[in-house]
Enzyme design. Structure first.
Site, PDB file in Angstrom:
ATOM      1  N   ASP A   1       0.156  -7.543   1.209  1.00  0.00           N
ATOM      2  CA  ASP A   1       0.597  -6.165   1.479  1.00  0.00           C
ATOM      3  C   ASP A   1       2.119  -6.050   1.545  1.00  0.00           C
ATOM      4  O   ASP A   1       2.662  -5.425   2.448  1.00  0.00           O
ATOM      5  CB  ASP A   1      -0.024  -5.641   2.772  1.00  0.00           C
ATOM      6  CG  ASP A   1      -0.046  -4.116   2.830  1.00  0.00           C
ATOM      7  OD1 ASP A   1       0.460  -3.479   1.881  1.00  0.00           O
ATOM      8  OD2 ASP A   1      -0.543  -3.562   3.832  1.00  0.00           O
TER       9      ASP A   1
ATOM     10  N   HIS B   1       0.818  -1.216   0.000  1.00  0.00           N
ATOM     11  CA  HIS B   1       0.000   0.000   0.000  1.00  0.00           C
ATOM     12  C   HIS B   1       0.853   1.268   0.000  1.00  0.00           C
ATOM     13  O   HIS B   1       0.332   2.350  -0.246  1.00  0.00           O
ATOM     14  CB  HIS B   1      -0.990   0.005   1.170  1.00  0.00           C
ATOM     15  CG  HIS B   1      -0.401   0.230   2.521  1.00  0.00           C
ATOM     16  ND1 HIS B   1      -0.131  -0.780   3.414  1.00  0.00           N
ATOM     17  CD2 HIS B   1      -0.048   1.365   3.173  1.00  0.00           C
ATOM     18  CE1 HIS B   1       0.343  -0.294   4.529  1.00  0.00           C
ATOM     19  NE2 HIS B   1       0.413   1.024   4.408  1.00  0.00           N
TER      20      HIS B   1
ATOM     21  N   SER C   1       4.631   2.223   7.907  1.00  0.00           N
ATOM     22  CA  SER C   1       4.359   1.097   7.020  1.00  0.00           C
ATOM     23  C   SER C   1       5.573   0.728   6.178  1.00  0.00           C
ATOM     24  O   SER C   1       6.172   1.576   5.520  1.00  0.00           O
ATOM     25  CB  SER C   1       3.193   1.434   6.089  1.00  0.00           C
ATOM     26  OG  SER C   1       1.976   1.363   6.773  1.00  0.00           O
TER      27      SER C   1
END
Length: 543
Positions: free
Chosen positions: A146, A115, A224
Protein backbone atom coordinates in the site's frame (compact mmCIF):
# COMPACT_ATOMS: atom_id res chain seq x y z
CA UNK A 1 -13.15 -4.74 -3.63
CA UNK A 2 -15.83 -2.50 -5.02
CA UNK A 3 -14.20 0.79 -5.96
CA UNK A 4 -17.06 2.44 -7.85
CA UNK A 5 -17.33 5.11 -5.16
CA UNK A 6 -14.52 7.18 -3.70
CA UNK A 7 -14.91 5.55 -0.32
CA UNK A 8 -12.94 2.44 0.56
CA UNK A 9 -15.27 -0.20 1.93
CA UNK A 10 -14.28 -2.10 5.10
CA UNK A 11 -12.72 -5.49 4.41
CA UNK A 12 -13.17 -8.53 6.64
CA UNK A 13 -9.93 -9.61 8.27
CA UNK A 14 -10.78 -13.17 9.16
CA UNK A 15 -7.17 -14.33 9.54
CA UNK A 16 -6.66 -12.16 12.61
CA UNK A 17 -7.93 -12.94 16.09
CA UNK A 18 -11.39 -11.53 16.69
CA UNK A 19 -12.07 -11.14 12.95
CA UNK A 20 -11.47 -7.39 13.19
CA UNK A 21 -12.52 -5.13 10.35
CA UNK A 22 -10.27 -2.46 8.91
CA UNK A 23 -10.87 0.18 6.28
CA UNK A 24 -8.72 2.30 4.03
CA UNK A 25 -8.98 6.01 4.56
CA UNK A 26 -8.66 8.40 1.66
CA UNK A 27 -12.13 9.50 0.66
CA UNK A 28 -14.40 12.36 1.42
CA UNK A 29 -17.28 10.09 2.47
CA UNK A 30 -17.32 9.40 6.23
CA UNK A 31 -19.36 6.21 6.64
CA UNK A 32 -16.63 3.51 6.38
CA UNK A 33 -14.26 5.20 8.85
CA UNK A 34 -15.45 6.11 12.31
CA UNK A 35 -14.62 9.75 12.87
CA UNK A 36 -13.09 11.10 16.06
CA UNK A 37 -12.82 14.83 15.50
CA UNK A 38 -12.20 15.57 19.16
CA UNK A 39 -8.56 14.53 18.84
CA UNK A 40 -7.96 16.31 15.54
CA UNK A 41 -6.60 19.85 15.64
CA UNK A 42 -6.32 21.96 12.53
CA UNK A 43 -3.17 24.05 12.75
CA UNK A 44 -2.02 27.13 10.89
CA UNK A 45 1.56 28.35 10.88
CA UNK A 46 1.03 30.42 14.02
CA UNK A 47 -1.16 28.08 16.08
CA UNK A 48 1.26 25.29 17.00
CA UNK A 49 1.81 26.50 20.55
CA UNK A 50 -1.94 26.70 21.23
CA UNK A 51 -2.39 23.03 20.23
CA UNK A 52 -0.27 21.77 23.11
CA UNK A 53 -1.60 21.33 26.59
CA UNK A 54 0.14 23.40 29.26
CA UNK A 55 0.83 20.26 31.27
CA UNK A 56 2.16 18.15 28.37
CA UNK A 57 4.95 15.74 29.29
CA UNK A 58 8.55 16.31 28.28
CA UNK A 59 8.31 13.30 25.92
CA UNK A 60 5.32 14.85 24.17
CA UNK A 61 7.15 18.16 23.80
CA UNK A 62 10.13 16.35 22.29
CA UNK A 63 7.92 14.36 19.92
CA UNK A 64 6.00 17.37 18.63
CA UNK A 65 8.74 20.00 18.76
CA UNK A 66 9.80 19.40 15.17
CA UNK A 67 6.32 19.40 13.63
CA UNK A 68 6.09 23.04 12.57
CA UNK A 69 9.05 22.98 10.12
CA UNK A 70 7.86 19.79 8.38
CA UNK A 71 4.35 21.01 7.53
CA UNK A 72 5.62 22.46 4.25
CA UNK A 73 6.79 18.95 3.28
CA UNK A 74 3.28 17.45 3.46
CA UNK A 75 1.05 17.68 0.37
CA UNK A 76 -2.55 17.01 -0.47
CA UNK A 77 -3.08 14.49 -3.29
CA UNK A 78 -6.09 14.83 -5.61
CA UNK A 79 -6.97 11.79 -7.71
CA UNK A 80 -9.50 11.09 -10.43
CA UNK A 81 -10.34 7.38 -10.31
CA UNK A 82 -11.96 5.22 -12.98
CA UNK A 83 -12.32 1.63 -11.79
CA UNK A 84 -12.81 -1.38 -14.09
CA UNK A 85 -16.22 -2.96 -14.42
CA UNK A 86 -15.59 -6.69 -14.03
CA UNK A 87 -19.13 -7.62 -15.05
CA UNK A 88 -18.77 -5.59 -18.29
CA UNK A 89 -14.97 -5.81 -18.69
CA UNK A 90 -14.79 -3.78 -21.90
CA UNK A 91 -15.77 -0.60 -20.06
CA UNK A 92 -14.90 1.31 -16.88
CA UNK A 93 -17.16 2.62 -14.16
CA UNK A 94 -17.88 6.37 -14.05
CA UNK A 95 -14.93 8.46 -12.83
CA UNK A 96 -14.92 9.79 -9.28
CA UNK A 97 -12.78 12.20 -7.27
CA UNK A 98 -10.80 11.19 -4.18
CA UNK A 99 -8.06 12.75 -2.13
CA UNK A 100 -5.34 11.71 0.24
CA UNK A 101 -2.06 12.95 1.68
CA UNK A 102 1.62 12.57 0.88
CA UNK A 103 5.06 13.86 1.82
CA UNK A 104 8.27 14.61 -0.02
CA UNK A 105 11.53 12.66 0.38
CA UNK A 106 15.02 13.19 -1.09
CA UNK A 107 15.23 12.80 -4.85
CA UNK A 108 12.19 15.01 -5.48
CA UNK A 109 9.76 12.18 -4.84
CA UNK A 110 6.44 12.08 -3.02
CA UNK A 111 5.39 9.10 -0.88
CA UNK A 112 1.68 8.29 -0.56
CA UNK A 113 -0.54 5.21 -0.30
CA UNK A 114 -1.20 2.94 -3.24
CA UNK A 115 -4.94 3.09 -2.57
CA UNK A 116 -4.83 6.89 -2.91
CA UNK A 117 -3.83 6.57 -6.60
CA UNK A 118 -5.14 3.10 -7.50
CA UNK A 119 -6.96 3.03 -10.86
CA UNK A 120 -6.08 6.69 -11.36
CA UNK A 121 -6.63 8.60 -14.57
CA UNK A 122 -5.33 11.96 -13.31
CA UNK A 123 -3.32 13.00 -10.25
CA UNK A 124 -2.52 16.44 -8.81
CA UNK A 125 -0.78 17.59 -5.64
CA UNK A 126 -0.96 20.82 -3.64
CA UNK A 127 1.54 22.20 -1.16
CA UNK A 128 0.58 23.37 2.32
CA UNK A 129 -0.64 26.96 2.21
CA UNK A 130 -0.73 27.09 -1.60
CA UNK A 131 -3.83 27.50 -3.80
CA UNK A 132 -2.11 25.91 -6.82
CA UNK A 133 -2.41 22.27 -7.85
CA UNK A 134 0.41 20.68 -9.82
CA UNK A 135 0.12 17.66 -12.10
CA UNK A 136 1.83 14.53 -10.75
CA UNK A 137 2.82 11.19 -12.28
CA UNK A 138 2.80 7.82 -10.56
CA UNK A 139 6.38 6.56 -10.75
CA UNK A 140 5.83 3.28 -8.93
CA UNK A 141 3.12 1.58 -6.92
CA UNK A 142 3.16 -1.41 -4.58
CA UNK A 143 -0.36 -2.53 -3.85
CA UNK A 144 0.70 -5.32 -1.48
CA UNK A 145 2.45 -2.85 0.83
CA UNK A 146 0.00 0.00 0.00
CA UNK A 147 2.70 2.49 -1.02
CA UNK A 148 3.29 4.63 -4.10
CA UNK A 149 5.84 7.14 -5.35
CA UNK A 150 4.74 10.28 -7.22
CA UNK A 151 6.87 12.74 -9.17
CA UNK A 152 6.11 16.33 -10.20
CA UNK A 153 7.82 17.78 -13.26
CA UNK A 154 7.14 21.44 -12.45
CA UNK A 155 10.19 23.14 -10.93
CA UNK A 156 7.90 25.75 -9.38
CA UNK A 157 6.45 23.06 -7.14
CA UNK A 158 9.87 22.18 -5.71
CA UNK A 159 10.93 25.76 -4.95
CA UNK A 160 11.56 26.13 -1.22
CA UNK A 161 10.57 22.51 -0.57
CA UNK A 162 12.40 20.61 2.18
CA UNK A 163 12.61 16.82 2.28
CA UNK A 164 11.71 14.54 5.16
CA UNK A 165 14.05 11.89 6.52
CA UNK A 166 13.14 8.50 7.96
CA UNK A 167 13.59 7.52 11.58
CA UNK A 168 13.28 4.13 13.28
CA UNK A 169 10.45 1.91 14.46
CA UNK A 170 8.97 3.69 17.49
CA UNK A 171 8.71 1.94 20.84
CA UNK A 172 5.48 1.31 22.71
CA UNK A 173 3.94 4.41 24.29
CA UNK A 174 6.12 6.77 22.25
CA UNK A 175 4.24 9.91 21.24
CA UNK A 176 3.50 10.29 17.51
CA UNK A 177 1.98 13.03 15.37
CA UNK A 178 0.12 12.19 12.15
CA UNK A 179 0.00 15.00 9.57
CA UNK A 180 -2.38 15.02 6.62
CA UNK A 181 -5.60 16.25 5.08
CA UNK A 182 -8.49 14.26 6.62
CA UNK A 183 -12.16 14.88 5.95
CA UNK A 184 -13.83 17.75 7.74
CA UNK A 185 -11.84 20.56 6.14
CA UNK A 186 -9.42 21.54 3.44
CA UNK A 187 -6.42 22.67 5.51
CA UNK A 188 -3.64 20.57 6.93
CA UNK A 189 -4.38 18.71 10.16
CA UNK A 190 -2.28 17.21 12.97
CA UNK A 191 -3.46 14.29 15.06
CA UNK A 192 -1.43 13.08 18.01
CA UNK A 193 -1.34 9.81 19.92
CA UNK A 194 0.94 7.06 21.16
CA UNK A 195 2.14 3.70 19.84
CA UNK A 196 -0.06 0.85 21.08
CA UNK A 197 1.54 -2.20 19.46
CA UNK A 198 3.78 -3.35 16.61
CA UNK A 199 2.84 -6.61 14.87
CA UNK A 200 1.92 -8.14 11.49
CA UNK A 201 -1.47 -6.82 10.38
CA UNK A 202 -3.68 -7.43 7.35
CA UNK A 203 -3.27 -4.55 4.90
CA UNK A 204 -6.84 -3.97 3.71
CA UNK A 205 -5.89 -2.64 0.27
CA UNK A 206 -3.51 -5.39 -0.85
CA UNK A 207 -4.89 -8.18 1.40
CA UNK A 208 -1.32 -8.85 2.56
CA UNK A 209 -0.15 -9.42 6.12
CA UNK A 210 2.85 -7.20 6.93
CA UNK A 211 4.33 -5.40 9.88
CA UNK A 212 2.22 -2.43 10.96
CA UNK A 213 2.16 -0.02 13.89
CA UNK A 214 -1.07 0.52 15.80
CA UNK A 215 -1.56 3.97 17.30
CA UNK A 216 -4.38 5.61 19.23
CA UNK A 217 -4.35 8.74 17.06
CA UNK A 218 -7.41 9.38 14.90
CA UNK A 219 -6.66 8.39 11.29
CA UNK A 220 -9.61 9.37 9.12
CA UNK A 221 -10.51 9.48 5.45
CA UNK A 222 -7.97 11.71 3.73
CA UNK A 223 -5.15 10.99 6.19
CA UNK A 224 -3.95 8.12 4.00
CA UNK A 225 -0.42 8.67 2.75
CA UNK A 226 0.43 11.30 5.35
CA UNK A 227 3.54 10.95 7.52
CA UNK A 228 3.58 9.82 11.14
CA UNK A 229 6.31 11.80 12.87
CA UNK A 230 8.43 11.83 15.97
CA UNK A 231 10.03 15.26 15.92
CA UNK A 232 11.08 15.88 12.32
CA UNK A 233 11.61 12.18 11.46
CA UNK A 234 9.12 10.02 9.60
CA UNK A 235 8.38 6.80 11.49
CA UNK A 236 5.48 5.61 9.35
CA UNK A 237 2.78 6.31 6.77
CA UNK A 238 -0.89 6.47 7.80
CA UNK A 239 -2.99 3.99 5.83
CA UNK A 240 -6.01 2.46 7.60
CA UNK A 241 -8.05 2.36 10.78
CA UNK A 242 -10.15 -0.05 12.81
CA UNK A 243 -13.73 0.77 11.89
CA UNK A 244 -15.48 -0.65 14.93
CA UNK A 245 -13.33 1.11 17.53
CA UNK A 246 -12.54 4.63 18.64
CA UNK A 247 -9.18 6.13 17.63
CA UNK A 248 -7.37 2.98 16.54
CA UNK A 249 -5.28 3.71 13.49
CA UNK A 250 -2.44 1.97 11.66
CA UNK A 251 0.74 3.25 10.06
CA UNK A 252 3.17 1.49 7.72
CA UNK A 253 6.55 1.23 9.49
CA UNK A 254 9.89 2.42 8.12
CA UNK A 255 11.32 -1.06 7.26
CA UNK A 256 8.41 -1.71 4.89
CA UNK A 257 8.72 1.79 3.38
CA UNK A 258 12.47 1.45 2.82
CA UNK A 259 12.02 -2.03 1.35
CA UNK A 260 9.54 -0.59 -1.16
CA UNK A 261 11.75 2.39 -2.07
CA UNK A 262 14.94 0.32 -2.46
CA UNK A 263 13.11 -2.18 -4.67
CA UNK A 264 11.96 0.63 -6.96
CA UNK A 265 15.43 2.21 -7.03
CA UNK A 266 17.11 -1.08 -7.98
CA UNK A 267 14.67 -2.35 -10.61
CA UNK A 268 12.82 0.77 -11.76
CA UNK A 269 9.51 -0.66 -10.59
CA UNK A 270 8.12 -2.35 -7.53
CA UNK A 271 9.27 -6.00 -7.63
CA UNK A 272 6.72 -7.36 -5.15
CA UNK A 273 6.95 -9.04 -1.76
CA UNK A 274 8.87 -12.27 -1.35
CA UNK A 275 7.39 -15.35 0.24
CA UNK A 276 8.73 -18.68 1.46
CA UNK A 277 5.73 -20.22 -0.29
CA UNK A 278 4.24 -22.52 2.30
CA UNK A 279 1.49 -22.90 4.90
CA UNK A 280 2.30 -24.05 8.41
CA UNK A 281 0.72 -24.63 11.79
CA UNK A 282 1.94 -24.11 15.37
CA UNK A 283 3.44 -27.02 17.33
CA UNK A 284 2.18 -25.97 20.74
CA UNK A 285 0.49 -29.33 21.36
CA UNK A 286 2.86 -31.68 23.24
CA UNK A 287 1.52 -34.83 21.56
CA UNK A 288 2.06 -33.29 18.13
CA UNK A 289 5.63 -32.37 19.12
CA UNK A 290 6.33 -35.87 20.43
CA UNK A 291 5.00 -37.48 17.27
CA UNK A 292 7.47 -35.59 15.10
CA UNK A 293 10.40 -36.24 17.40
CA UNK A 294 10.90 -32.73 18.73
CA UNK A 295 13.16 -32.63 21.78
CA UNK A 296 12.06 -30.50 24.76
CA UNK A 297 14.50 -27.72 23.82
CA UNK A 298 13.32 -27.62 20.18
CA UNK A 299 10.78 -25.12 18.90
CA UNK A 300 9.33 -24.63 15.45
CA UNK A 301 6.31 -24.90 13.16
CA UNK A 302 4.91 -27.77 11.10
CA UNK A 303 4.84 -27.48 7.30
CA UNK A 304 1.34 -28.30 5.97
CA UNK A 305 1.64 -27.67 2.24
CA UNK A 306 4.02 -25.95 -0.15
CA UNK A 307 3.22 -23.86 -3.22
CA UNK A 308 4.36 -25.71 -6.35
CA UNK A 309 5.92 -22.62 -7.95
CA UNK A 310 8.12 -21.81 -4.94
CA UNK A 311 11.75 -22.85 -4.56
CA UNK A 312 10.76 -24.47 -1.27
CA UNK A 313 8.64 -26.97 -3.21
CA UNK A 314 11.72 -28.82 -4.45
CA UNK A 315 13.50 -28.70 -1.08
CA UNK A 316 11.06 -28.88 1.81
CA UNK A 317 8.49 -31.59 2.45
CA UNK A 318 5.12 -31.82 4.13
CA UNK A 319 5.56 -32.59 7.86
CA UNK A 320 8.95 -30.88 8.05
CA UNK A 321 9.45 -28.85 11.22
CA UNK A 322 10.98 -25.40 10.56
CA UNK A 323 13.26 -24.74 13.53
CA UNK A 324 15.02 -21.53 12.46
CA UNK A 325 15.05 -18.91 9.69
CA UNK A 326 18.47 -17.38 8.91
CA UNK A 327 19.72 -18.51 12.30
CA UNK A 328 16.78 -17.00 14.21
CA UNK A 329 14.92 -19.64 16.28
CA UNK A 330 11.23 -19.97 15.41
CA UNK A 331 8.93 -20.44 18.42
CA UNK A 332 6.18 -23.04 18.56
CA UNK A 333 3.62 -20.33 17.77
CA UNK A 334 5.55 -19.19 14.66
CA UNK A 335 7.02 -16.02 16.17
CA UNK A 336 10.58 -14.75 16.58
CA UNK A 337 12.09 -12.27 19.08
CA UNK A 338 11.60 -8.60 18.22
CA UNK A 339 13.06 -5.73 20.22
CA UNK A 340 12.35 -5.46 23.94
CA UNK A 341 10.37 -8.62 24.84
CA UNK A 342 8.15 -8.16 21.79
CA UNK A 343 7.60 -10.91 19.23
CA UNK A 344 6.65 -10.96 15.57
CA UNK A 345 5.71 -13.69 13.06
CA UNK A 346 8.77 -15.12 11.32
CA UNK A 347 7.05 -14.44 7.97
CA UNK A 348 8.27 -10.86 8.40
CA UNK A 349 11.85 -11.98 7.73
CA UNK A 350 10.77 -13.53 4.41
CA UNK A 351 8.72 -10.52 3.32
CA UNK A 352 11.69 -8.19 3.80
CA UNK A 353 13.93 -10.25 1.49
CA UNK A 354 14.67 -8.98 -2.00
CA UNK A 355 13.67 -11.14 -4.99
CA UNK A 356 16.09 -14.05 -5.54
CA UNK A 357 17.78 -13.60 -2.16
CA UNK A 358 18.27 -16.81 -0.19
CA UNK A 359 17.30 -17.82 3.32
CA UNK A 360 18.92 -20.53 5.44
CA UNK A 361 16.16 -22.78 6.81
CA UNK A 362 16.87 -25.19 9.64
CA UNK A 363 14.51 -28.18 9.46
CA UNK A 364 13.74 -31.26 11.54
CA UNK A 365 12.89 -34.15 9.20
CA UNK A 366 12.44 -37.76 10.32
CA UNK A 367 14.14 -36.98 13.60
CA UNK A 368 17.25 -35.44 11.96
CA UNK A 369 18.18 -31.76 11.68
CA UNK A 370 19.01 -30.34 8.23
CA UNK A 371 19.83 -26.91 6.82
CA UNK A 372 18.68 -25.83 3.38
CA UNK A 373 19.30 -22.68 1.35
CA UNK A 374 16.03 -21.58 -0.28
CA UNK A 375 15.59 -18.79 -2.83
CA UNK A 376 12.73 -16.42 -2.10
CA UNK A 377 10.70 -14.60 -4.72
CA UNK A 378 7.25 -13.02 -5.13
CA UNK A 379 4.59 -15.66 -5.74
CA UNK A 380 1.36 -15.20 -7.67
CA UNK A 381 -2.04 -16.45 -6.56
CA UNK A 382 -4.02 -18.73 -8.84
CA UNK A 383 -6.90 -16.27 -8.38
CA UNK A 384 -5.52 -12.70 -8.09
CA UNK A 385 -6.58 -10.92 -4.92
CA UNK A 386 -6.54 -7.51 -6.59
CA UNK A 387 -6.20 -6.08 -10.11
CA UNK A 388 -5.58 -2.37 -9.56
CA UNK A 389 -4.23 -0.21 -12.40
CA UNK A 390 -4.92 -2.99 -14.87
CA UNK A 391 -7.77 -3.43 -17.32
CA UNK A 392 -9.61 -6.76 -17.07
CA UNK A 393 -8.94 -9.45 -19.66
CA UNK A 394 -11.90 -10.86 -21.59
CA UNK A 395 -12.81 -12.72 -24.74
CA UNK A 396 -16.26 -12.85 -26.36
CA UNK A 397 -17.22 -15.66 -28.73
CA UNK A 398 -20.80 -16.24 -29.90
CA UNK A 399 -22.04 -14.12 -26.99
CA UNK A 400 -20.12 -16.12 -24.38
CA UNK A 401 -17.95 -13.87 -22.20
CA UNK A 402 -14.81 -15.66 -21.00
CA UNK A 403 -12.68 -14.11 -18.26
CA UNK A 404 -9.98 -15.26 -15.81
CA UNK A 405 -11.36 -15.63 -12.31
CA UNK A 406 -10.28 -12.80 -10.00
CA UNK A 407 -11.31 -11.70 -6.55
CA UNK A 408 -12.55 -8.31 -7.86
CA UNK A 409 -14.99 -10.19 -10.15
CA UNK A 410 -16.39 -12.07 -7.15
CA UNK A 411 -16.57 -8.82 -5.18
CA UNK A 412 -18.84 -7.29 -7.83
CA UNK A 413 -21.65 -9.46 -6.45
CA UNK A 414 -21.20 -8.09 -2.93
CA UNK A 415 -23.14 -10.06 -0.34
CA UNK A 416 -25.27 -11.68 -3.07
CA UNK A 417 -22.49 -14.12 -4.02
CA UNK A 418 -23.78 -16.61 -1.47
CA UNK A 419 -27.00 -17.15 -3.43
CA UNK A 420 -25.11 -18.54 -6.43
CA UNK A 421 -23.93 -22.12 -5.99
CA UNK A 422 -21.34 -21.68 -8.74
CA UNK A 423 -19.97 -18.51 -7.10
CA UNK A 424 -19.64 -20.30 -3.76
CA UNK A 425 -17.53 -22.97 -5.45
CA UNK A 426 -15.44 -20.38 -7.27
CA UNK A 427 -14.81 -18.51 -4.02
CA UNK A 428 -13.66 -21.75 -2.38
CA UNK A 429 -11.20 -22.35 -5.23
CA UNK A 430 -9.95 -18.81 -4.92
CA UNK A 431 -9.06 -19.51 -1.29
CA UNK A 432 -7.74 -23.07 -1.57
CA UNK A 433 -6.30 -23.94 -4.97
CA UNK A 434 -2.65 -23.29 -5.82
CA UNK A 435 -1.17 -22.65 -9.29
CA UNK A 436 0.79 -25.58 -10.70
CA UNK A 437 2.34 -23.73 -13.64
CA UNK A 438 3.46 -20.17 -14.31
CA UNK A 439 0.69 -18.14 -15.92
CA UNK A 440 -2.04 -20.58 -14.92
CA UNK A 441 -5.55 -19.12 -14.58
CA UNK A 442 -9.04 -20.37 -13.81
CA UNK A 443 -11.07 -19.35 -16.86
CA UNK A 444 -14.81 -19.00 -16.37
CA UNK A 445 -17.85 -18.26 -18.50
CA UNK A 446 -18.91 -15.10 -16.67
CA UNK A 447 -22.17 -14.49 -18.55
CA UNK A 448 -23.96 -14.99 -21.86
CA UNK A 449 -25.13 -12.19 -24.17
CA UNK A 450 -28.28 -13.86 -25.44
CA UNK A 451 -28.69 -14.62 -29.14
CA UNK A 452 -30.29 -17.35 -31.23
CA UNK A 453 -26.95 -19.11 -31.55
CA UNK A 454 -26.42 -19.50 -27.79
CA UNK A 455 -30.01 -20.19 -26.77
CA UNK A 456 -30.08 -22.71 -23.93
CA UNK A 457 -26.53 -21.96 -22.80
CA UNK A 458 -27.41 -19.08 -20.47
CA UNK A 459 -27.74 -21.42 -17.48
CA UNK A 460 -24.07 -22.36 -17.82
CA UNK A 461 -22.80 -18.93 -16.80
CA UNK A 462 -20.29 -18.74 -13.92
CA UNK A 463 -18.91 -22.23 -14.60
CA UNK A 464 -15.23 -22.95 -15.14
CA UNK A 465 -14.12 -23.72 -18.69
CA UNK A 466 -11.81 -26.74 -18.73
CA UNK A 467 -11.23 -27.72 -22.38
CA UNK A 468 -11.52 -26.42 -25.94
CA UNK A 469 -11.84 -29.22 -28.51
CA UNK A 470 -10.48 -31.68 -25.98
CA UNK A 471 -7.41 -29.60 -25.09
CA UNK A 472 -7.08 -28.53 -21.46
CA UNK A 473 -6.72 -24.77 -21.30
CA UNK A 474 -3.94 -23.11 -19.31
CA UNK A 475 -5.30 -19.58 -19.18
CA UNK A 476 -7.50 -17.13 -21.08
CA UNK A 477 -4.79 -16.39 -23.64
CA UNK A 478 -4.55 -20.12 -24.40
CA UNK A 479 -8.33 -20.35 -24.86
CA UNK A 480 -8.25 -17.28 -27.12
CA UNK A 481 -5.59 -18.82 -29.36
CA UNK A 482 -7.35 -22.19 -29.54
CA UNK A 483 -10.61 -20.56 -30.65
CA UNK A 484 -9.18 -17.96 -33.02
CA UNK A 485 -6.87 -20.45 -34.77
CA UNK A 486 -9.48 -23.18 -35.04
CA UNK A 487 -10.04 -24.48 -38.57
CA UNK A 488 -12.71 -27.16 -38.09
CA UNK A 489 -16.43 -27.10 -38.80
CA UNK A 490 -17.55 -27.20 -35.17
CA UNK A 491 -16.01 -26.13 -31.87
CA UNK A 492 -16.58 -27.67 -28.45
CA UNK A 493 -16.15 -26.23 -24.94
CA UNK A 494 -16.09 -28.56 -21.93
CA UNK A 495 -17.07 -26.93 -18.64
CA UNK A 496 -17.13 -28.15 -15.06
CA UNK A 497 -19.94 -30.53 -14.01
CA UNK A 498 -19.41 -32.22 -17.40
CA UNK A 499 -21.39 -29.48 -19.18
CA UNK A 500 -20.78 -29.07 -22.92
CA UNK A 501 -21.16 -26.18 -25.37
CA UNK A 502 -20.93 -26.80 -29.12
CA UNK A 503 -21.16 -24.30 -32.01
CA UNK A 504 -20.91 -24.39 -35.76
CA UNK A 505 -17.66 -22.43 -35.94
CA UNK A 506 -18.45 -20.38 -39.06
CA UNK A 507 -21.93 -19.41 -37.82
CA UNK A 508 -20.52 -18.56 -34.38
CA UNK A 509 -17.96 -16.16 -35.88
CA UNK A 510 -20.69 -14.39 -37.87
CA UNK A 511 -22.93 -14.20 -34.79
CA UNK A 512 -20.06 -12.75 -32.71
CA UNK A 513 -19.82 -9.70 -34.95
CA UNK A 514 -23.56 -9.10 -34.79
CA UNK A 515 -23.65 -9.47 -31.00
CA UNK A 516 -20.76 -7.05 -30.52
CA UNK A 517 -22.47 -4.45 -32.70
CA UNK A 518 -25.82 -4.91 -30.94
CA UNK A 519 -24.27 -4.30 -27.49
CA UNK A 520 -21.88 -1.55 -28.56
CA UNK A 521 -18.81 -3.57 -27.61
CA UNK A 522 -15.71 -2.27 -29.45
CA UNK A 523 -13.74 -5.51 -29.57
CA UNK A 524 -14.23 -9.22 -29.04
CA UNK A 525 -11.02 -9.41 -27.01
CA UNK A 526 -9.21 -7.23 -24.50
CA UNK A 527 -6.15 -5.31 -25.61
CA UNK A 528 -3.69 -7.57 -23.78
CA UNK A 529 -4.88 -10.67 -25.68
CA UNK A 530 -4.74 -8.90 -29.04
CA UNK A 531 -1.27 -7.44 -28.35
CA UNK A 532 0.04 -10.83 -27.25
CA UNK A 533 -1.22 -12.50 -30.41
CA UNK A 534 0.24 -9.75 -32.61
CA UNK A 535 3.61 -10.13 -30.87
CA UNK A 536 3.60 -13.87 -31.48
CA UNK A 537 2.75 -13.35 -35.16
CA UNK A 538 5.57 -10.80 -35.51
CA UNK A 539 8.06 -13.26 -34.01
CA UNK A 540 6.79 -16.05 -36.22
CA UNK A 541 6.98 -13.97 -39.40
CA UNK A 542 10.08 -11.73 -39.28
CA UNK A 543 10.43 -9.24 -42.11
Amino acid sequence: MDREFPTRLPLSDGDDAGDCRRSLCNSAIPEPCRVAFATTTTLGPSSTSRSRSSNASEDDRAAYSGIEPVLDSVVKVFTVVSSPNYLLPWQNKPPSDTWGSGFVIPGKRIITNAHVVANHTFVQVRKHGSPTKFKAHVLAVGHECDLAILVVDSQEFWEGMSFLEFGDIPFLQEAIAVVGYPQGGDNISITKGVVSRVEPTKYAHGATKLMAIQIDAAINSGNSGGPALIGDKVVGVAFQNLTDSENIGYIIPVPVIKHFISGVEESGEYPGLCSLGLHYQPTENSQLRNHFGMLPEMTGVLVNNIKPLSDAYRILKKDDIILAFDGVPVANDGTIPFRNRERIAFDHLASMKKPNETALIKVLRDGKQNEFSITLRPLQHLVPVHQFDKLPSYYIFAGLIFIPLTQPFLDEYGENWYYYTSLRRLRERALRELPRNAGEQLVILSQVLMDDINAGYGCLAKLQVRKVNGIEIENLSHLYRLVEHHNGDSIRFDLEDEKVIIFDYREAKIATSAILKRHGIPSAASTDLIDEQNSEEDLACPI
